[in-house]
Design a protein around this motif. Structure first.
Motif, mmCIF file in Angstrom:
data_model
loop_
_atom_site.group_PDB
_atom_site.id
_atom_site.type_symbol
_atom_site.label_atom_id
_atom_site.label_comp_id
_atom_site.label_asym_id
_atom_site.label_seq_id
_atom_site.Cartn_x
_atom_site.Cartn_y
_atom_site.Cartn_z
ATOM 1 N N VAL A 98 0.842 -1.201 0.000
ATOM 2 C CA VAL A 98 0.000 0.000 0.000
ATOM 3 C C VAL A 98 0.879 1.253 0.000
ATOM 4 O O VAL A 98 0.650 2.195 -0.755
ATOM 5 N N TYR A 99 1.912 1.213 0.825
ATOM 6 C CA TYR A 99 2.821 2.361 0.917
ATOM 7 C C TYR A 99 3.454 2.659 -0.440
ATOM 8 O O TYR A 99 3.448 3.794 -0.914
ATOM 9 N N GLU A 100 3.956 1.591 -1.094
ATOM 10 C CA GLU A 100 4.610 1.786 -2.395
ATOM 11 C C GLU A 100 3.635 2.301 -3.441
ATOM 12 O O GLU A 100 3.984 3.114 -4.288
ATOM 13 N N ASN A 101 2.387 1.805 -3.351
ATOM 14 C CA ASN A 101 1.359 2.291 -4.258
ATOM 15 C C ASN A 101 1.174 3.798 -4.117
ATOM 16 O O ASN A 101 1.130 4.524 -5.100
ATOM 17 N N LEU A 102 1.039 4.236 -2.863
ATOM 18 C CA LEU A 102 0.799 5.664 -2.627
ATOM 19 C C LEU A 102 2.018 6.502 -3.012
ATOM 20 O O LEU A 102 1.886 7.633 -3.459
ATOM 21 N N ALA A 103 3.206 5.897 -2.847
ATOM 22 C CA ALA A 103 4.428 6.652 -3.121
ATOM 23 C C ALA A 103 4.742 6.701 -4.621
ATOM 24 O O ALA A 103 5.518 7.548 -5.068
ATOM 25 N N PHE A 104 4.131 5.783 -5.379
ATOM 26 C CA PHE A 104 4.476 5.613 -6.801
ATOM 27 C C PHE A 104 4.436 6.909 -7.623
ATOM 28 O O PHE A 104 5.415 7.236 -8.306
ATOM 29 N N PRO A 105 3.323 7.684 -7.577
ATOM 30 C CA PRO A 105 3.299 8.917 -8.394
ATOM 31 C C PRO A 105 4.390 9.902 -7.982
ATOM 32 O O PRO A 105 4.898 10.639 -8.826
ATOM 33 N N LEU A 106 4.751 9.902 -6.704
ATOM 34 C CA LEU A 106 5.793 10.832 -6.239
ATOM 35 C C LEU A 106 7.165 10.355 -6.698
ATOM 36 O O LEU A 106 7.980 11.141 -7.165
ATOM 37 N N ARG A 107 7.408 9.034 -6.554
ATOM 38 C CA ARG A 107 8.709 8.492 -6.965
ATOM 39 C C ARG A 107 8.946 8.728 -8.441
ATOM 40 O O ARG A 107 10.046 9.053 -8.863
ATOM 41 N N ASN A 108 7.878 8.561 -9.251
ATOM 42 C CA ASN A 108 8.021 8.793 -10.688
ATOM 43 C C ASN A 108 8.401 10.231 -10.987
ATOM 44 O O ASN A 108 8.923 10.540 -12.051
#
Lengths: 359, 288
Positions: A98-108
């Motif tokens: 879940v954390y990685e999902n939420l962080a995905f748009p920011l990491r990109n």
């Protein structure tokens, strides 16, 4: 956040649109003010999702242009436009937590470290996902998955606009209320331009300051919830908004009088003989009363539904069906009754369009 | 409703039992029977117990064939799976070209196996085959009937040509099952092409790829016709895979006992491998 203009825009999904019917979205000119909360409301297939995808850049319009703060972005990708969008069905990245999902748009977008962590935790907290942050996303319920989709839309703070395409369809009613009010709160906090597509009038009316009602690829009315209720521009709006919808009766209109099934009804405004083949009188069930003294238009009561705070009487006036809202305390006996209309809330429509009368 | 008890209903199952008995159980039991006996001319049999099994399991010939088999299967899986996925990704998602691509892809799968072997045999002949002559014309000495490396090269090229399509079709089916919303969401999230593959396409293709690997694993283990027609197991024993070795033993040498024992070992191996593979893949799925 940005002001969004749709300038003379139209869209057809086929390659060579010939007739009007080939267009999913017919020519539209529309402005979304920066920081506004908008709802696109209409039945399935009316073009609301098409309009949303034109704004987000998932579709390029067949004609016309999309402007963000006056700059033409028609040819730009969603990423360049910096749009956040949440879809009807939950999209989660199965292999991520879940954390990685939420962080995905920011990491990109190369956001890292404390900023990313802070943002993700704030959004998770808002959506009640904090406890499942470490879990794999695919193990969660549909509700939670849609919250993640919602979260990925909300996690970026600098977006031009947030677009929601019926995001609460798969969520159970209890949570729906909660999430909707959270979105409303969020809108007040961050002041982003938010556009919310729905076919549910309650959702549209509670979320938005301005509701755009669409029908068959066209915008039929833009207004505040009150305006849509008090003064529907089109019989469709009258019918679509309100529960039950507006009563529409064929009428013959001249001056300050409308004649419905042989009964004269006085109107609040003066009308020239309206042009159009289909002249109708519209009145909301809220503005129809059962006449206490029996003086009024004679109707035949076919059914009474008790819906809690009030009752809805389904009546027939010379063969035309009408809904009348009746107070809980009013006793209805027998099948015959008389009704009266509140004269200040009568509207005249010619071929479905509202006719302006003179005061 | 009351349950009707009538044991004569079992007769209804009889035709199926007879059918299965004749096409599976009886042949298999015949093989089991051979595997524990020594046979002589004139239908004379002696019971030998587990002798043949021990002999096969200890024979160098079997070890060598098994080694070649693993090498072959390993190489074709390592080529066909990534290549198949890559081709599936490159295929159009919609439009008139979809059916063209699908038909082109399906073509190799429609050709009978012995014809595939024959086509590649002729194609690769150094004297007048297009491939053989071209390679030789480039200045590289190529002769798949004499050189071990060349034989393997041709064999693997043939298998890749014949079977990559299967992986492509399965992977493509997996890709087509991904709803558009995923790609749209990825665009909105600013995902790179690689991220779309890594986090959307690959996880969604996982199930069909499991099936693709399983099918190719089993099929490549059981491959017979194509290499038999192409190289006949040669040069020497260089391309003698398990099935070819088995037939050489059973038909060429009439060693029915060892051949039967080897068949059973071979059968149990394929079964065990498929089972292990399937269990591992599905457990992986349940865990994540």
């Amino acid at each position: 956040m940005a002001r969004i203009d749709l300038a003379d825009i139209a869209h057809a999904y086929g390659p060579r649109p010939r007739s009007e019917a080939d267009y999913a979205l017919k020519r539209i000119d529309l402005t979304f003010k920066s920081g506004g909360a908008y709802a696109l409301l209409g039945p399935s297939g009316c073009g609301k999702t098409t309009m949303l995808n034109l704004m987000s850049g998932l579709l390029v319009p067949t004609q016309g242009s999309v402007l963000f703060d006056g700059i033409d972005v028609t040819e730009q990708t969603s990423e360049q436009r910096n749009i956040a969008q949440v879809f009807q069905f939950p999209v989660v990245y199965d292999t991520m937590t879940v954390y990685e999902n939420l962080a995905f748009p920011l990491r990109n977008r190369r956001v890292d470290g404390a900023v990313l962590d802070g943002r993700v935790r704030q959004i998770a907290d808002m959506l009640g996902l904090t406890r499942s942050l470490g879990q794999k996303a695919r193990r969660l319920t549909a509700d939670a998955k849609q919250k993640i989709s919602l979260g990925r839309g909300l996690v970026r703070s600098d977006v031009s606009a947030m677009l929601f395409d019926e995001p609460l369809t798969v969520i159970d009613p209890q949570l729906k209320w909660q999430l909707r009010s959270q979105l409303k709160t969020l809108h007040r906090q961050v002041g982003n331009t938010m556009i919310y597509v729905t076919h549910d009038q309650t959702e549209a009316l509670t979320f938005a300051d301005t509701v755009i009602v669409m029908y068959d690829g066209r915008v039929v009315q833009v207004g505040t919830p009150e305006e849509l209720f008090e003064r529907p521009n089109h019989t469709f709006v009258g019918y679509f908004i309100g529960s039950p919808g507006m009563n529409v009766l064929p009428a013959w209109v001249e001056g300050r009088t409308a004649t419905v099934a042989g009964h004269p009804i006085s109107l609040p405004r003066t009308y020239e003989k309206p042009s159009g083949t289909r002249i109708e009188l519209g009145v909301r069930p809220e503005f129809v009363k059962i006449a206490a003294d029996g003086k009024g238009l004679p109707v035949h009561i076919s059914r009474v539904d008790d819906v809690g705070r009030f009752k809805i009487a389904r009546v027939r006036l010379a063969g035309h069906a009408l809904n009348v809202m009746v107070g809980e305390d009013v006793q209805l006996s027998g099948v015959a009754a008389a009704i009266e209309f509140d004269p200040s809330h009568l509207h005249i429509y010619a071929d479905g369009e509202l006719v302006e009368g003179r005061a | 409703m009351d349950k009707v008890v009538n044991n004569r209903a079992w007769f209804m199952v009889l035709p199926v039992l007879v059918l299965v008995a004749f096409n599976a159980v009886i042949p298999l039991m015949t093989v089991v029977n051979y595997s524990v006996q020594e046979s002589f001319a004139g239908n004379v049999f002696f019971f030998e117990g587990s002798k043949w099994f021990e002999q096969v399991l200890h024979s160098e010939r079997f070890h060598a064939a098994l080694g070649r088999q693993f090498l072959f299967t390993g190489i074709i899986l390592a080529i066909e799976i990534p290549l198949g996925v890559a081709i599936a990704l490159a295929m159009p998602r919609r439009g008139p070209w979809v059916s063209v691509c699908l038909v082109l892809m399906a073509l190799p799968l429609l050709i009978p196996w012995n014809v595939v072997g024959a086509i590649w045999n002729i194609f690769a002949l150094p004297s007048y085959g297009l491939l053989g002559r071209t390679i030789n014309a480039l200045g590289i000495s190529f002769n798949f009937t004499r050189d071990v490396f060349d034989a393997w090269f041709t064999l693997i090229l043939m298998d890749v040509w014949h079977w990559t399509s299967l992986v492509v079709l399965l992977a493509y089916a997996g890709l087509m099952a991904i709803p558009d919303a995923y790609y749209q969401a990825a665009k909105i999230d600013g995902a790179s092409r690689w991220a779309v593959f890594r986090y959307i396409q690959l996880p969604k293709m996982r199930r069909v790829l499991t099936i693709a690997v399983l099918l190719r694993l089993m099929d490549s283990f059981m491959i017979y016709t194509e290499p038999f027609v192409l190289t006949g197991g040669g040069p020497g024993n260089a391309t003698t895979l398990l099935s070819i070795d088995l037939v050489k033993m059973a038909q060429g040498q009439f060693d029915l006992g060892p051949a039967a024992a080897m068949s059973l070992i071979y059968f149990l191996m394929v079964l065990a491998m498929s089972w292990v593979f399937y269990t591992v893949m599905t457990r992986e799925e349940a865990r994540t």
